[in-house]
Design a protein around this motif. Structure first.
Motif, PDB file in Angstrom:
ATOM      1  N   GLY A   1       5.300  -1.587  -3.911  1.00 54.65           N
ATOM      2  CA  GLY A   1       4.967  -2.617  -2.932  1.00 54.65           C
ATOM      3  C   GLY A   1       4.827  -4.016  -3.507  1.00 54.65           C
ATOM      4  N   SER A   2       4.990  -4.157  -4.831  1.00 47.86           N
ATOM      5  CA  SER A   2       4.826  -5.486  -5.437  1.00 47.86           C
ATOM      6  C   SER A   2       6.048  -6.383  -5.193  1.00 47.86           C
ATOM      7  CB  SER A   2       4.522  -5.363  -6.931  1.00 47.86           C
ATOM      8  OG  SER A   2       5.501  -4.586  -7.571  1.00 47.86           O
ATOM      9  N   GLY A   3       7.158  -5.778  -4.812  1.00 45.73           N
ATOM     10  CA  GLY A   3       8.345  -6.559  -4.455  1.00 45.73           C
ATOM     11  C   GLY A   3       9.483  -6.465  -5.466  1.00 45.73           C
ATOM     12  N   LYS A   4       9.497  -5.404  -6.258  1.00 39.36           N
ATOM     13  CA  LYS A   4      10.552  -5.229  -7.271  1.00 39.36           C
ATOM     14  C   LYS A   4      11.934  -5.192  -6.629  1.00 39.36           C
ATOM     15  CE  LYS A   4       8.721  -1.358  -8.669  1.00 39.36           C
ATOM     16  NZ  LYS A   4       7.559  -1.344  -7.753  1.00 39.36           N
ATOM     17  N   SER A   5      12.058  -4.390  -5.567  1.00 37.99           N
ATOM     18  CA  SER A   5      13.374  -4.261  -4.922  1.00 37.99           C
ATOM     19  C   SER A   5      13.762  -5.550  -4.219  1.00 37.99           C
ATOM     20  CB  SER A   5      13.372  -3.103  -3.925  1.00 37.99           C
ATOM     21  OG  SER A   5      13.095  -1.894  -4.613  1.00 37.99           O
ATOM     22  N   ALA A   6      12.798  -6.184  -3.554  1.00 37.04           N
ATOM     23  CA  ALA A   6      13.093  -7.444  -2.868  1.00 37.04           C
ATOM     24  C   ALA A   6      13.577  -8.498  -3.862  1.00 37.04           C
ATOM     25  CB  ALA A   6      11.848  -7.933  -2.123  1.00 37.04           C
TER      26      ALA A   6
ATOM     27  N   PHE B   1      16.916 -12.011   1.333  1.00 38.05           N
ATOM     28  CA  PHE B   1      15.645 -11.282   1.322  1.00 38.05           C
ATOM     29  C   PHE B   1      15.752 -10.104   2.276  1.00 38.05           C
ATOM     30  CE2 PHE B   1      11.356 -10.583   3.202  1.00 38.05           C
ATOM     31  CZ  PHE B   1      10.737 -10.103   2.058  1.00 38.05           C
TER      32      PHE B   1
ATOM     33  N   SER C   1      13.652  -7.222   3.841  1.00 39.45           N
ATOM     34  CA  SER C   1      12.217  -6.918   3.950  1.00 39.45           C
ATOM     35  C   SER C   1      11.926  -5.424   3.917  1.00 39.45           C
ATOM     36  CB  SER C   1      11.625  -7.551   5.205  1.00 39.45           C
ATOM     37  OG  SER C   1      12.275  -7.040   6.342  1.00 39.45           O
TER      38      SER C   1
ATOM     39  N   ASN D   1       4.456 -12.064  -7.863  1.00 40.40           N
ATOM     40  CA  ASN D   1       5.351 -12.244  -6.718  1.00 40.40           C
ATOM     41  C   ASN D   1       4.544 -12.541  -5.441  1.00 40.40           C
ATOM     42  OD1 ASN D   1       7.862 -12.184  -5.279  1.00 40.40           O
ATOM     43  ND2 ASN D   1       7.499 -10.034  -4.731  1.00 40.40           N
ATOM     44  N   LYS D   2       5.234 -12.968  -4.417  1.00 46.25           N
ATOM     45  CA  LYS D   2       4.691 -13.239  -3.073  1.00 46.25           C
ATOM     46  C   LYS D   2       3.830 -14.499  -3.025  1.00 46.25           C
ATOM     47  CE  LYS D   2       4.696  -8.267  -1.941  1.00 46.25           C
ATOM     48  NZ  LYS D   2       4.153  -7.185  -1.110  1.00 46.25           N
TER      49      LYS D   2
ATOM     50  N   ASP E   1       4.347 -16.938  -1.379  1.00 46.16           N
ATOM     51  CA  ASP E   1       4.305 -17.383   0.020  1.00 46.16           C
ATOM     52  C   ASP E   1       3.047 -16.871   0.728  1.00 46.16           C
ATOM     53  OD1 ASP E   1       5.540 -14.752   1.787  1.00 46.16           O
ATOM     54  OD2 ASP E   1       5.903 -14.800  -0.348  1.00 46.16           O
ATOM     55  N   MET E   2       2.379 -15.892   0.118  1.00 48.15           N
ATOM     56  CA  MET E   2       1.160 -15.314   0.686  1.00 48.15           C
ATOM     57  C   MET E   2      -0.102 -15.975   0.102  1.00 48.15           C
ATOM     58  SD  MET E   2       2.274 -13.009   2.778  1.00 48.15           S
ATOM     59  CE  MET E   2       1.239 -11.563   3.021  1.00 48.15           C
TER      60      MET E   2
ATOM     61  N   SER F   1       8.417 -16.086  -5.277  1.00 49.73           N
ATOM     62  CA  SER F   1       8.424 -15.339  -4.020  1.00 49.73           C
ATOM     63  C   SER F   1       9.836 -14.853  -3.746  1.00 49.73           C
ATOM     64  CB  SER F   1       7.971 -16.228  -2.862  1.00 49.73           C
ATOM     65  OG  SER F   1       8.287 -15.588  -1.633  1.00 49.73           O
ATOM     66  N   ALA F   2       9.957 -13.578  -3.446  1.00 52.63           N
ATOM     67  CA  ALA F   2      11.279 -13.011  -3.143  1.00 52.63           C
ATOM     68  C   ALA F   2      11.814 -13.519  -1.812  1.00 52.63           C
ATOM     69  CB  ALA F   2      11.199 -11.485  -3.138  1.00 52.63           C
ATOM     70  N   CYS F   3      10.938 -14.059  -0.958  1.00 52.97           N
ATOM     71  CA  CYS F   3      11.442 -14.503   0.346  1.00 52.97           C
ATOM     72  C   CYS F   3      11.601 -16.019   0.437  1.00 52.97           C
ATOM     73  CB  CYS F   3      10.636 -13.926   1.490  1.00 52.97           C
ATOM     74  SG  CYS F   3       8.930 -14.382   1.516  1.00 52.97           S
TER      75      CYS F   3
HETATM   76  P1  GDP Z   1       8.725  -2.424  -4.506  1.00 50.05           P
HETATM   77  O1  GDP Z   1       8.046  -1.132  -4.117  1.00 50.05           O
HETATM   78  O2  GDP Z   1       8.054  -3.050  -5.673  1.00 50.05           O
HETATM   79  O3  GDP Z   1      10.202  -2.274  -4.699  1.00 50.05           O
HETATM   80  O4  GDP Z   1       8.489  -3.447  -3.295  1.00 50.05           O
HETATM   81  P2  GDP Z   1       9.517  -3.893  -2.136  1.00 50.05           P
HETATM   82  O5  GDP Z   1      10.540  -4.799  -2.670  1.00 50.05           O
HETATM   83  O6  GDP Z   1       9.996  -2.694  -1.408  1.00 50.05           O
HETATM   84  O7  GDP Z   1       8.537  -4.751  -1.219  1.00 50.05           O
HETATM   85  C1  GDP Z   1       7.358  -4.182  -0.666  1.00 50.05           C
HETATM   86  C2  GDP Z   1       6.977  -4.952   0.590  1.00 50.05           C
HETATM   87  O8  GDP Z   1       6.639  -6.300   0.248  1.00 50.05           O
HETATM   88  C3  GDP Z   1       8.105  -5.041   1.605  1.00 50.05           C
HETATM   89  O9  GDP Z   1       7.550  -4.992   2.892  1.00 50.05           O
HETATM   90  C4  GDP Z   1       8.702  -6.422   1.357  1.00 50.05           C
HETATM   91  O10 GDP Z   1       9.263  -6.971   2.523  1.00 50.05           O
HETATM   92  C5  GDP Z   1       7.478  -7.217   0.927  1.00 50.05           C
HETATM   93  N1  GDP Z   1       7.793  -8.316   0.002  1.00 50.05           N
HETATM   94  C6  GDP Z   1       8.506  -8.255  -1.138  1.00 50.05           C
HETATM   95  N2  GDP Z   1       8.543  -9.450  -1.737  1.00 50.05           N
HETATM   96  C7  GDP Z   1       7.850 -10.287  -0.965  1.00 50.05           C
HETATM   97  C8  GDP Z   1       7.508 -11.676  -1.047  1.00 50.05           C
HETATM   98  O11 GDP Z   1       7.857 -12.397  -1.982  1.00 50.05           O
HETATM   99  N3  GDP Z   1       6.750 -12.189  -0.033  1.00 50.05           N
HETATM  100  C9  GDP Z   1       6.330 -11.435   1.019  1.00 50.05           C
HETATM  101  N4  GDP Z   1       5.594 -12.033   1.967  1.00 50.05           N
HETATM  102  N5  GDP Z   1       6.620 -10.129   1.129  1.00 50.05           N
HETATM  103  C10 GDP Z   1       7.369  -9.568   0.161  1.00 50.05           C
END
Ligand code: GDP
Ligand code: MG
Length: 187
Positions: free
Chosen positions: A31-36, A46, A48, A135-136, A138-139, A165-167
């Motif tokens: 959930g940290s945003g690795k894939s994003a 981006f 989501s 990451n994130k 924007d939050m 921020s990935a987005c």
């Molecule tokens: P992973 O488990 O580390 O691969 O995380 P994901 O890439 O699947 O992202 C987990 C959640 O965080 C998803 O709902 C994404 O849309 C959200 N997310 C990822 N990067 C960002 C970011 O930079 N900003 C925001 N607001 N949400 C993000």
């Protein structure tokens, strides 16, 4: 004598240590945003919703400082911290360890990864660079990890530190991956 030789010689020499491939592994809590981040780097988009259990390796031909490099990114999907690390430790030239600035426990999870990766990397010649990445951004309103905390953890493990921020903009995400390539070239 030397002059004559130099003028007739048109061979362009590329320093032999310049790697033409760079393997980067992305680690961190779910959930940290690795894939994003990975998808943003590869596609400028981006996405989501990304399968949280999908672990895969992607390739991209990049030009970093006027030099071509095939960047391979392993987007990991650990569910409980650093396990089966053999799959990436020997493979990676650089490590990016990600947390989400709005999630304290994702930051705490980075410590285990940093321990595992830096312990391994220190034994390598050359060492593999490690980047700690918040990451994130924007939050911001929901921030639970200060920039100073991130910087202090990075300092403790002797690694680089960025927030992103990935987005938001593509270039700042691309910059992180390109910095990893530059660090590998420097080693
Ligand atoms: P992973 O488990 O580390 O691969 O995380 P994901 O890439 O699947 O992202 C987990 C959640 O965080 C998803 O709902 C994404 O849309 C959200 N997310 C990822 N990067 C960002 C970011 O930079 N900003 C925001 N607001 N949400 C993000
Ligand atoms: Mg993922």
């Amino acid at each position: 004598l030397m002059f004559g030789k130099a003028r007739t010689c048109n061979i362009v020499t590329v320093p032999e240590h310049e790697p033409s491939e760079c393997n980067i592994v992305i680690l961190g809590a779910m959930g940290s945003g690795k894939s994003a981040l990975t998808v943003k780097f590869l596609t400028k988009r981006f996405i989501s919703e990304y399968d949280p259990k999908l672990e895969d390796t992607y390739s991209s031909e990049e030009v970093v400082d006027q030099q071509q490099v095939l960047v391979k990114v392993m987007d990991t999907a650990d569910q409980d911290g650093p396990v089966n690390c053999e799959r990436y430790l020997g493979w990676a030239n650089a490590f990016i360890i990600v947390y989400s600035i709005d999630n304290r426990s994702s930051f705490e999870a980075c410590q285990q990864y940093l321990e595992t990766v830096t312990l391994y990397s220190k034994g390598l010649q050359p060492e593999a660079p490690v980047i700690l990445l918040g990451n994130k951004v924007d939050m911001e309103r929901y921030r639970q990890v200060s920039k100073a905390d991130g910087a202090a953890l990075a300092l403790r493990f002797g690694c680089l530190f960025f927030e992103v921020s990935a987005c938001l903009d593509f270039l700042s995400v691309q910059h992180i991956f390109h910095e990893a390539v530059r660090e590998v070239r420097r080693e």
